[in-house]
Write an enzyme that holds these catalytic residues in place. Sequence first.
Site, PDB file in Angstrom:
ATOM      1  N   SER A  57      -8.583   3.231   8.725  1.00 34.35           N
ATOM      2  CA  SER A  57      -9.177   3.199   7.389  1.00 34.35           C
ATOM      3  C   SER A  57      -8.270   2.473   6.395  1.00 34.35           C
ATOM      4  O   SER A  57      -8.732   1.675   5.573  1.00 34.35           O
ATOM      5  CB  SER A  57      -9.450   4.645   6.937  1.00 34.35           C
ATOM      6  OG  SER A  57      -9.794   4.691   5.587  1.00 34.35           O
TER       7      SER A  57
ATOM      8  N   LYS B 266      -8.719  -2.127   5.140  1.00 31.61           N
ATOM      9  CA  LYS B 266      -8.754  -2.608   3.755  1.00 31.61           C
ATOM     10  C   LYS B 266      -7.661  -3.656   3.531  1.00 31.61           C
ATOM     11  O   LYS B 266      -7.848  -4.608   2.792  1.00 31.61           O
ATOM     12  CB  LYS B 266      -8.594  -1.422   2.794  1.00 31.61           C
ATOM     13  CG  LYS B 266      -9.825  -0.487   2.855  1.00 31.61           C
ATOM     14  CD  LYS B 266      -9.775   0.595   1.823  1.00 31.61           C
ATOM     15  CE  LYS B 266      -8.992   1.809   2.209  1.00 31.61           C
ATOM     16  NZ  LYS B 266      -9.741   2.892   2.847  1.00 31.61           N
TER      17      LYS B 266
ATOM     18  N   ARG C 216     -16.377  11.477   6.658  1.00 35.62           N
ATOM     19  CA  ARG C 216     -15.198  12.215   7.166  1.00 35.62           C
ATOM     20  C   ARG C 216     -14.810  13.320   6.197  1.00 35.62           C
ATOM     21  O   ARG C 216     -14.442  14.425   6.600  1.00 35.62           O
ATOM     22  CB  ARG C 216     -14.010  11.245   7.340  1.00 35.62           C
ATOM     23  CG  ARG C 216     -14.143  10.341   8.541  1.00 35.62           C
ATOM     24  CD  ARG C 216     -13.136   9.201   8.473  1.00 35.62           C
ATOM     25  NE  ARG C 216     -11.764   9.659   8.426  1.00 35.62           N
ATOM     26  CZ  ARG C 216     -10.763   8.990   7.841  1.00 35.62           C
ATOM     27  NH1 ARG C 216     -10.977   7.833   7.254  1.00 35.62           N
ATOM     28  NH2 ARG C 216      -9.549   9.472   7.853  1.00 35.62           N
TER      29      ARG C 216
ATOM     30  N   ASP D 143     -16.179   1.300   5.835  1.00 38.40           N
ATOM     31  CA  ASP D 143     -15.104   2.289   5.637  1.00 38.40           C
ATOM     32  C   ASP D 143     -15.482   3.250   4.513  1.00 38.40           C
ATOM     33  O   ASP D 143     -15.223   4.457   4.610  1.00 38.40           O
ATOM     34  CB  ASP D 143     -13.772   1.596   5.307  1.00 38.40           C
ATOM     35  CG  ASP D 143     -12.679   2.617   5.014  1.00 38.40           C
ATOM     36  OD1 ASP D 143     -12.309   3.352   5.945  1.00 38.40           O
ATOM     37  OD2 ASP D 143     -12.226   2.711   3.859  1.00 38.40           O
TER      38      ASP D 143
ATOM     39  N   HIS E  47       0.852  -1.196   0.000  1.00 39.42           N
ATOM     40  CA  HIS E  47       0.000   0.000   0.000  1.00 39.42           C
ATOM     41  C   HIS E  47       0.880   1.236   0.000  1.00 39.42           C
ATOM     42  O   HIS E  47       1.876   1.297   0.728  1.00 39.42           O
ATOM     43  CB  HIS E  47      -0.880   0.000   1.248  1.00 39.42           C
ATOM     44  CG  HIS E  47      -1.692   1.245   1.400  1.00 39.42           C
ATOM     45  ND1 HIS E  47      -2.907   1.414   0.761  1.00 39.42           N
ATOM     46  CD2 HIS E  47      -1.455   2.391   2.066  1.00 39.42           C
ATOM     47  CE1 HIS E  47      -3.376   2.609   1.053  1.00 39.42           C
ATOM     48  NE2 HIS E  47      -2.517   3.230   1.842  1.00 39.42           N
TER      49      HIS E  47
END
Length: 438
Positions: A183, A187, A168, A161, A82
Amino acid sequence: MRALDLIIKKRDGESLSPEEINYLINSYNRGLIPDYQMAALLMAVYFQGLNASETNALTAALAESGEVLDFTSLEKIVSDKHSSGGVGDKITLVMAPLVAAAGVPVAKISGRGLGFTGGTIDKLESIPGFSAELSVEQFMALVKENDIAIMAQTERLTPADGKLYTLRDVTGTVENISLIAASIMCKKIAAGANAILLDVKTGRGAFMQSKEDALNLAEIMVRIGKDMGRRIVSVVTDMNQPLGYAVGNALEIKEAVETLSGEGPADVERLSIILGGYMLALAGKVRNAEEGQEELLKLLKKGVGLQKFKQMVASQGGNIDYLEDPSLFPRAKFLVEVHAPREGYLREIDAMRFGKVAVLLGGGRYYKGDEIDPSVGVVLKHKVGDKVKQGDTLACIHGNDEKIVGVAHKDLVHAFTVGDEQVEPSPLVYGVVPPFPC
Ligand code: URA
Protein backbone atom coordinates in the site's frame (compact mmCIF):
# COMPACT_ATOMS: atom_id res chain seq x y z
CA MET A 1 -10.39 -16.83 -13.72
CA ARG A 2 -12.87 -16.64 -10.85
CA ALA A 3 -12.42 -14.71 -7.61
CA LEU A 4 -13.87 -17.61 -5.59
CA ASP A 5 -11.21 -20.07 -6.81
CA LEU A 6 -8.44 -17.58 -5.98
CA ILE A 7 -9.84 -16.94 -2.49
CA ILE A 8 -9.84 -20.70 -1.82
CA LYS A 9 -6.31 -21.04 -3.23
CA LYS A 10 -4.99 -18.34 -0.88
CA ARG A 11 -7.03 -19.64 2.07
CA ASP A 12 -5.36 -23.03 1.62
CA GLY A 13 -1.86 -21.53 1.71
CA GLU A 14 -0.98 -21.64 -1.99
CA SER A 15 0.61 -18.65 -3.65
CA LEU A 16 -1.07 -16.59 -6.35
CA SER A 17 0.61 -15.82 -9.67
CA PRO A 18 1.21 -12.20 -10.82
CA GLU A 19 -1.56 -12.69 -13.44
CA GLU A 20 -4.01 -13.83 -10.76
CA ILE A 21 -3.18 -10.88 -8.52
CA ASN A 22 -3.47 -8.49 -11.43
CA TYR A 23 -6.86 -9.95 -12.32
CA LEU A 24 -8.12 -9.56 -8.72
CA ILE A 25 -7.01 -5.93 -8.33
CA ASN A 26 -8.09 -4.90 -11.80
CA SER A 27 -11.52 -6.46 -11.47
CA TYR A 28 -12.04 -5.08 -7.97
CA ASN A 29 -11.08 -1.61 -9.13
CA ARG A 30 -13.62 -1.83 -11.96
CA GLY A 31 -16.37 -2.97 -9.60
CA LEU A 32 -16.45 -6.53 -11.02
CA ILE A 33 -15.53 -8.19 -7.73
CA PRO A 34 -17.77 -7.31 -4.78
CA ASP A 35 -16.46 -6.06 -1.42
CA TYR A 36 -17.46 -9.31 0.34
CA GLN A 37 -15.19 -11.41 -1.88
CA MET A 38 -12.30 -8.96 -1.62
CA ALA A 39 -12.79 -8.89 2.18
CA ALA A 40 -12.54 -12.70 2.26
CA LEU A 41 -9.39 -12.59 0.15
CA LEU A 42 -7.85 -9.95 2.43
CA MET A 43 -8.53 -12.10 5.48
CA ALA A 44 -6.93 -15.10 3.74
CA VAL A 45 -3.89 -12.91 2.98
CA TYR A 46 -3.87 -11.68 6.57
CA PHE A 47 -3.47 -15.25 7.86
CA GLN A 48 -1.44 -16.84 5.03
CA GLY A 49 0.76 -13.86 4.14
CA LEU A 50 2.23 -12.99 0.74
CA ASN A 51 5.62 -14.06 -0.57
CA ALA A 52 8.03 -11.62 -2.27
CA SER A 53 6.71 -12.25 -5.77
CA GLU A 54 3.07 -11.84 -4.64
CA THR A 55 3.89 -8.62 -2.77
CA ASN A 56 5.65 -7.19 -5.84
CA ALA A 57 2.74 -8.16 -8.07
CA LEU A 58 0.25 -6.57 -5.67
CA THR A 59 2.31 -3.34 -5.55
CA ALA A 60 2.52 -3.19 -9.34
CA ALA A 61 -1.20 -3.88 -9.82
CA LEU A 62 -2.14 -1.19 -7.29
CA ALA A 63 0.29 1.33 -8.84
CA GLU A 64 -1.05 0.65 -12.32
CA SER A 65 -4.69 1.02 -11.25
CA GLY A 66 -4.33 4.76 -11.99
CA GLU A 67 -1.87 7.15 -13.57
CA VAL A 68 1.85 6.62 -13.06
CA LEU A 69 3.78 9.91 -13.20
CA ASP A 70 6.86 10.15 -15.37
CA PHE A 71 9.51 12.79 -14.73
CA THR A 72 12.02 11.60 -17.35
CA SER A 73 11.63 14.86 -19.31
CA LEU A 74 13.27 16.68 -16.37
CA GLU A 75 16.46 14.71 -17.08
CA LYS A 76 17.22 14.75 -13.35
CA ILE A 77 16.85 12.27 -10.53
CA VAL A 78 13.60 13.27 -8.81
CA SER A 79 13.23 12.41 -5.13
CA ASP A 80 10.36 11.52 -2.81
CA LYS A 81 10.19 10.93 0.93
CA HIS A 82 7.69 9.00 2.99
CA SER A 83 7.16 8.80 6.73
CA SER A 84 5.21 5.89 8.15
CA GLY A 85 3.58 8.40 10.51
CA GLY A 86 4.48 9.99 13.80
CA VAL A 87 3.70 12.69 16.35
CA GLY A 88 5.21 16.16 15.91
CA ASP A 89 6.77 14.87 12.70
CA LYS A 90 7.48 18.00 10.67
CA ILE A 91 10.63 16.56 9.06
CA THR A 92 9.26 16.79 5.49
CA LEU A 93 8.69 20.54 5.94
CA VAL A 94 12.36 21.04 6.79
CA MET A 95 14.07 18.35 4.77
CA ALA A 96 12.22 18.69 1.44
CA PRO A 97 13.05 22.42 0.89
CA LEU A 98 16.68 21.79 1.90
CA VAL A 99 17.03 18.89 -0.55
CA ALA A 100 15.39 20.97 -3.30
CA ALA A 101 17.70 23.90 -2.49
CA ALA A 102 20.62 21.50 -2.98
CA GLY A 103 19.43 20.92 -6.55
CA VAL A 104 17.58 17.60 -6.18
CA PRO A 105 13.93 18.02 -7.20
CA VAL A 106 11.37 16.83 -4.64
CA ALA A 107 7.99 15.58 -5.90
CA LYS A 108 6.05 14.71 -2.78
CA ILE A 109 2.53 13.39 -2.52
CA SER A 110 1.50 13.54 1.13
CA GLY A 111 -1.37 12.35 3.26
CA ARG A 112 -3.61 13.98 5.81
CA GLY A 113 -3.52 12.94 9.47
CA LEU A 114 -4.24 9.25 10.04
CA GLY A 115 -5.40 8.16 13.51
CA PHE A 116 -3.17 9.76 16.14
CA THR A 117 -0.46 10.71 13.61
CA GLY A 118 -0.34 14.14 12.00
CA GLY A 119 -0.34 14.73 8.24
CA THR A 120 1.88 17.09 6.25
CA ILE A 121 -1.05 18.37 4.19
CA ASP A 122 -3.09 19.36 7.28
CA LYS A 123 -0.04 21.23 8.58
CA LEU A 124 0.56 23.10 5.31
CA GLU A 125 -3.12 23.97 4.99
CA SER A 126 -2.90 25.94 8.24
CA ILE A 127 -1.08 28.58 6.13
CA PRO A 128 -3.93 30.74 4.76
CA GLY A 129 -4.39 30.27 1.01
CA PHE A 130 -2.12 27.22 0.69
CA SER A 131 -3.53 24.58 -1.63
CA ALA A 132 -2.37 20.99 -1.85
CA GLU A 133 -5.28 20.04 -4.11
CA LEU A 134 -3.23 20.31 -7.29
CA SER A 135 -3.93 18.61 -10.57
CA VAL A 136 -1.26 16.15 -11.67
CA GLU A 137 -0.31 18.63 -14.41
CA GLN A 138 0.08 21.53 -11.94
CA PHE A 139 2.12 19.31 -9.63
CA MET A 140 4.53 18.27 -12.38
CA ALA A 141 4.86 21.84 -13.66
CA LEU A 142 5.72 23.11 -10.15
CA VAL A 143 8.36 20.41 -9.67
CA LYS A 144 9.90 21.50 -12.98
CA GLU A 145 9.73 25.21 -12.13
CA ASN A 146 10.68 25.26 -8.43
CA ASP A 147 12.27 21.83 -7.87
CA ILE A 148 9.62 21.22 -5.21
CA ALA A 149 5.89 20.65 -4.85
CA ILE A 150 3.79 18.93 -2.20
CA MET A 151 0.38 17.71 -3.21
CA ALA A 152 -2.45 15.82 -1.50
CA GLN A 153 -3.30 12.31 -2.64
CA THR A 154 -5.57 12.27 -5.65
CA GLU A 155 -7.94 9.61 -6.96
CA ARG A 156 -6.13 9.73 -10.29
CA LEU A 157 -3.23 7.88 -8.62
CA THR A 158 -3.61 4.37 -7.13
CA PRO A 159 -7.44 4.38 -6.93
CA ALA A 160 -7.43 0.63 -6.15
CA ASP A 161 -5.30 1.26 -3.06
CA GLY A 162 -7.83 3.84 -1.84
CA LYS A 163 -10.67 1.29 -2.20
CA LEU A 164 -8.66 -1.53 -0.69
CA TYR A 165 -7.44 0.59 2.24
CA THR A 166 -11.02 1.57 3.12
CA LEU A 167 -12.01 -2.10 3.05
CA ARG A 168 -9.00 -3.18 5.15
CA ASP A 169 -9.84 -0.49 7.68
CA VAL A 170 -13.27 -2.03 8.36
CA THR A 171 -12.36 -5.72 8.09
CA GLY A 172 -9.48 -5.94 10.57
CA THR A 173 -6.90 -6.51 7.83
CA VAL A 174 -4.78 -3.35 7.98
CA GLU A 175 -2.05 -4.91 10.10
CA ASN A 176 -0.47 -7.29 7.63
CA ILE A 177 3.08 -6.30 6.80
CA SER A 178 2.90 -7.25 3.09
CA LEU A 179 -0.37 -5.36 2.65
CA ILE A 180 1.10 -2.30 4.41
CA ALA A 181 4.30 -2.46 2.33
CA ALA A 182 2.40 -2.80 -0.97
CA SER A 183 0.00 0.00 0.00
CA ILE A 184 2.81 2.44 0.82
CA MET A 185 5.05 1.44 -2.09
CA CYS A 186 2.35 1.53 -4.80
CA LYS A 187 1.85 5.24 -4.03
CA LYS A 188 5.61 5.89 -4.19
CA ILE A 189 5.91 4.03 -7.50
CA ALA A 190 2.92 5.87 -9.02
CA ALA A 191 4.27 9.25 -7.86
CA GLY A 192 7.13 8.79 -10.32
CA ALA A 193 10.26 9.64 -8.31
CA ASN A 194 13.41 7.64 -9.04
CA ALA A 195 14.98 8.16 -5.59
CA ILE A 196 12.83 7.22 -2.59
CA LEU A 197 13.65 7.75 1.07
CA LEU A 198 11.43 5.94 3.56
CA ASP A 199 11.37 7.04 7.20
CA VAL A 200 9.95 4.05 9.10
CA LYS A 201 9.09 5.17 12.60
CA THR A 202 9.10 2.92 15.62
CA GLY A 203 8.12 3.40 19.25
CA ARG A 204 5.16 4.51 21.34
CA GLY A 205 3.97 7.09 18.81
CA ALA A 206 4.30 4.92 15.70
CA PHE A 207 2.19 2.27 13.96
CA MET A 208 5.19 -0.09 14.20
CA GLN A 209 5.76 -0.26 17.94
CA SER A 210 8.63 -2.76 17.86
CA LYS A 211 11.99 -2.20 16.18
CA GLU A 212 11.88 -5.72 14.69
CA ASP A 213 8.57 -5.01 12.90
CA ALA A 214 9.86 -1.64 11.69
CA LEU A 215 13.05 -3.21 10.30
CA ASN A 216 11.05 -5.97 8.66
CA LEU A 217 8.73 -3.42 7.00
CA ALA A 218 11.76 -1.36 5.91
CA GLU A 219 13.38 -4.44 4.34
CA ILE A 220 10.23 -5.49 2.46
CA MET A 221 9.70 -1.98 1.06
CA VAL A 222 13.32 -1.61 0.00
CA ARG A 223 13.15 -4.97 -1.79
CA ILE A 224 9.97 -3.90 -3.64
CA GLY A 225 11.54 -0.56 -4.63
CA LYS A 226 14.72 -2.21 -5.90
CA ASP A 227 12.79 -4.86 -7.82
CA MET A 228 10.90 -2.01 -9.47
CA GLY A 229 14.09 -0.25 -10.50
CA ARG A 230 14.07 2.57 -7.96
CA ARG A 231 16.94 3.96 -5.90
CA ILE A 232 15.67 3.47 -2.37
CA VAL A 233 16.80 3.65 1.23
CA SER A 234 14.80 3.12 4.38
CA VAL A 235 15.79 4.62 7.73
CA VAL A 236 14.24 3.26 10.93
CA THR A 237 13.86 6.19 13.35
CA ASP A 238 12.65 6.80 16.88
CA MET A 239 9.09 7.84 17.68
CA ASN A 240 8.88 7.32 21.43
CA GLN A 241 8.66 10.98 22.39
CA PRO A 242 7.23 13.62 20.01
CA LEU A 243 9.69 15.09 17.51
CA GLY A 244 10.60 18.63 18.50
CA TYR A 245 8.40 20.48 20.97
CA ALA A 246 5.26 21.30 18.98
CA VAL A 247 2.37 18.95 18.18
CA GLY A 248 -0.46 20.58 16.20
CA ASN A 249 -0.79 22.02 12.73
CA ALA A 250 0.07 25.76 12.82
CA LEU A 251 2.27 25.16 15.87
CA GLU A 252 4.34 22.72 13.80
CA ILE A 253 4.59 25.11 10.84
CA LYS A 254 6.06 27.69 13.23
CA GLU A 255 8.55 25.13 14.51
CA ALA A 256 9.51 24.11 10.96
CA VAL A 257 10.16 27.77 10.10
CA GLU A 258 12.27 28.14 13.24
CA THR A 259 14.26 25.04 12.24
CA LEU A 260 14.81 26.36 8.71
CA SER A 261 16.00 29.60 10.35
CA GLY A 262 18.60 27.63 12.36
CA GLU A 263 16.68 28.14 15.61
CA GLY A 264 14.67 24.94 15.84
CA PRO A 265 14.79 21.96 18.19
CA ALA A 266 18.00 19.92 17.95
CA ASP A 267 16.23 16.63 17.14
CA VAL A 268 14.18 18.10 14.27
CA GLU A 269 17.24 19.76 12.73
CA ARG A 270 19.41 16.67 13.18
CA LEU A 271 16.93 14.16 11.74
CA SER A 272 16.11 16.44 8.78
CA ILE A 273 19.81 16.72 7.99
CA ILE A 274 20.45 12.98 8.44
CA LEU A 275 17.56 11.95 6.19
CA GLY A 276 18.32 14.69 3.66
CA GLY A 277 21.96 13.52 3.54
CA TYR A 278 20.80 10.05 2.49
CA MET A 279 18.55 11.61 -0.12
CA LEU A 280 21.35 13.64 -1.71
CA ALA A 281 23.58 10.54 -1.78
CA LEU A 282 20.76 8.42 -3.25
CA ALA A 283 20.22 11.00 -6.00
CA GLY A 284 23.96 10.95 -6.79
CA LYS A 285 24.40 14.62 -5.83
CA VAL A 286 27.14 13.80 -3.30
CA ARG A 287 29.47 10.82 -2.76
CA ASN A 288 28.02 9.72 0.55
CA ALA A 289 25.44 10.59 3.20
CA GLU A 290 27.97 12.45 5.40
CA GLU A 291 28.87 14.75 2.53
CA GLY A 292 25.16 15.29 1.96
CA GLN A 293 24.67 16.24 5.61
CA GLU A 294 27.50 18.78 5.46
CA GLU A 295 26.01 20.31 2.32
CA LEU A 296 22.54 20.59 3.86
CA LEU A 297 23.85 22.08 7.08
CA LYS A 298 25.57 24.81 5.05
CA LEU A 299 22.35 25.54 3.17
CA LEU A 300 20.39 25.64 6.43
CA LYS A 301 22.83 28.16 7.94
CA LYS A 302 22.59 30.34 4.83
CA GLY A 303 18.77 30.38 5.06
CA VAL A 304 18.41 28.91 1.56
CA GLY A 305 16.08 26.14 2.76
CA LEU A 306 13.73 28.74 4.23
CA GLN A 307 13.73 30.68 0.94
CA LYS A 308 12.85 27.45 -0.91
CA PHE A 309 10.04 26.71 1.56
CA LYS A 310 8.61 30.22 1.05
CA GLN A 311 8.85 29.82 -2.72
CA MET A 312 6.93 26.55 -2.56
CA VAL A 313 4.25 27.96 -0.24
CA ALA A 314 3.81 31.09 -2.40
CA SER A 315 3.61 29.01 -5.60
CA GLN A 316 0.82 26.93 -4.04
CA GLY A 317 -1.17 30.03 -3.04
CA GLY A 318 -0.04 30.35 0.59
CA ASN A 319 0.39 33.71 2.28
CA ILE A 320 4.08 33.89 3.20
CA ASP A 321 3.49 36.83 5.57
CA TYR A 322 2.62 34.06 8.06
CA LEU A 323 6.05 32.50 7.59
CA GLU A 324 7.79 35.84 7.96
CA ASP A 325 5.77 36.68 11.07
CA PRO A 326 4.36 33.48 12.64
CA SER A 327 2.61 35.56 15.33
CA LEU A 328 -0.04 36.18 12.63
CA PHE A 329 -1.26 32.57 13.00
CA PRO A 330 -4.48 32.47 15.06
CA ARG A 331 -3.85 31.63 18.70
CA ALA A 332 -6.03 29.25 20.68
CA LYS A 333 -8.28 30.83 23.35
CA PHE A 334 -7.19 28.64 26.25
CA LEU A 335 -3.58 27.91 27.23
CA VAL A 336 -3.30 25.45 30.11
CA GLU A 337 -0.04 24.13 31.54
CA VAL A 338 0.86 20.62 32.67
CA HIS A 339 3.22 20.66 35.67
CA ALA A 340 5.85 18.24 36.94
CA PRO A 341 4.51 16.17 39.87
CA ARG A 342 7.97 15.90 41.48
CA GLU A 343 11.64 16.67 41.05
CA GLY A 344 13.75 14.34 38.91
CA TYR A 345 14.67 13.44 35.36
CA LEU A 346 12.15 13.07 32.56
CA ARG A 347 12.35 9.39 31.62
CA GLU A 348 9.49 9.05 29.14
CA ILE A 349 7.10 11.26 27.20
CA ASP A 350 4.36 9.15 25.65
CA ALA A 351 4.12 10.37 22.06
CA MET A 352 0.89 8.50 21.36
CA ARG A 353 -0.96 10.35 24.14
CA PHE A 354 0.18 13.64 22.61
CA GLY A 355 -1.04 12.57 19.19
CA LYS A 356 -4.42 11.51 20.57
CA VAL A 357 -4.78 14.73 22.58
CA ALA A 358 -4.00 16.81 19.48
CA VAL A 359 -6.85 15.04 17.66
CA LEU A 360 -9.19 15.53 20.67
CA LEU A 361 -8.44 19.27 20.69
CA GLY A 362 -9.52 19.46 17.02
CA GLY A 363 -6.13 19.14 15.32
CA GLY A 364 -7.10 15.81 13.68
CA ARG A 365 -10.21 13.97 12.55
CA TYR A 366 -12.53 11.37 14.05
CA TYR A 367 -14.64 11.25 10.88
CA LYS A 368 -13.75 11.76 7.25
CA GLY A 369 -14.39 15.41 6.42
CA ASP A 370 -14.08 16.73 10.01
CA GLU A 371 -12.75 20.30 9.96
CA ILE A 372 -9.29 20.85 11.35
CA ASP A 373 -8.61 23.63 13.86
CA PRO A 374 -5.11 24.82 12.90
CA SER A 375 -4.48 26.71 16.15
CA VAL A 376 -4.76 23.85 18.65
CA GLY A 377 -2.17 21.39 19.94
CA VAL A 378 0.39 20.95 22.66
CA VAL A 379 3.83 22.50 23.09
CA LEU A 380 6.34 20.61 25.19
CA LYS A 381 8.68 22.62 27.42
CA HIS A 382 11.01 19.72 28.23
CA LYS A 383 12.27 16.58 26.52
CA VAL A 384 13.41 13.17 27.75
CA GLY A 385 16.61 13.45 29.82
CA ASP A 386 15.86 16.97 31.15
CA LYS A 387 16.05 17.63 34.89
CA VAL A 388 12.85 19.17 36.25
CA LYS A 389 11.72 20.56 39.60
CA GLN A 390 8.31 19.93 41.14
CA GLY A 391 5.80 22.34 39.59
CA ASP A 392 7.90 23.09 36.48
CA THR A 393 5.86 23.45 33.30
CA LEU A 394 6.23 20.28 31.21
CA ALA A 395 3.84 21.23 28.41
CA CYS A 396 1.29 23.86 27.43
CA ILE A 397 -2.07 22.80 25.95
CA HIS A 398 -3.55 25.12 23.29
CA GLY A 399 -7.31 24.66 22.88
CA ASN A 400 -10.49 26.49 21.96
CA ASP A 401 -12.95 24.49 24.08
CA GLU A 402 -12.44 24.84 27.82
CA LYS A 403 -14.01 21.46 28.66
CA ILE A 404 -11.91 19.59 26.11
CA VAL A 405 -8.78 21.35 27.33
CA GLY A 406 -9.64 20.04 30.83
CA VAL A 407 -9.95 16.47 29.52
CA ALA A 408 -6.66 16.88 27.63
CA HIS A 409 -4.96 18.11 30.80
CA LYS A 410 -6.16 15.09 32.82
CA ASP A 411 -4.79 12.81 30.13
CA LEU A 412 -1.43 14.49 29.59
CA VAL A 413 -0.60 14.35 33.29
CA HIS A 414 -0.07 10.62 32.60
CA ALA A 415 2.09 11.22 29.52
CA PHE A 416 5.21 12.01 31.56
CA THR A 417 7.35 9.68 33.68
CA VAL A 418 9.77 11.35 36.09
CA GLY A 419 12.50 9.24 37.77
CA ASP A 420 15.49 9.72 40.02
CA GLU A 421 18.15 8.58 37.62
CA GLN A 422 19.44 10.53 34.67
CA VAL A 423 18.51 8.91 31.35
CA GLU A 424 19.72 9.36 27.81
CA PRO A 425 17.03 9.98 25.19
CA SER A 426 16.62 7.14 22.65
CA PRO A 427 18.84 7.41 19.58
CA LEU A 428 17.21 9.21 16.63
CA VAL A 429 18.14 6.43 14.17
CA TYR A 430 18.02 2.66 14.80
CA GLY A 431 19.04 1.33 11.42
CA VAL A 432 19.43 1.93 7.71
CA VAL A 433 18.28 -0.55 5.06
CA PRO A 434 20.21 -1.43 3.01
CA PRO A 435 23.37 -0.51 4.93
CA PHE A 436 24.63 2.65 3.19
CA PRO A 437 26.37 3.26 0.78
CA CYS A 438 24.54 0.72 -1.36
N1 URA B 1 -0.01 3.80 5.16
C1 URA B 1 -0.48 3.40 3.95
O1 URA B 1 -0.46 4.16 2.98
N2 URA B 1 -0.97 2.15 3.84
C2 URA B 1 -1.01 1.28 4.87
O2 URA B 1 -1.46 0.17 4.69
C3 URA B 1 -0.53 1.70 6.14
C4 URA B 1 -0.02 2.99 6.25
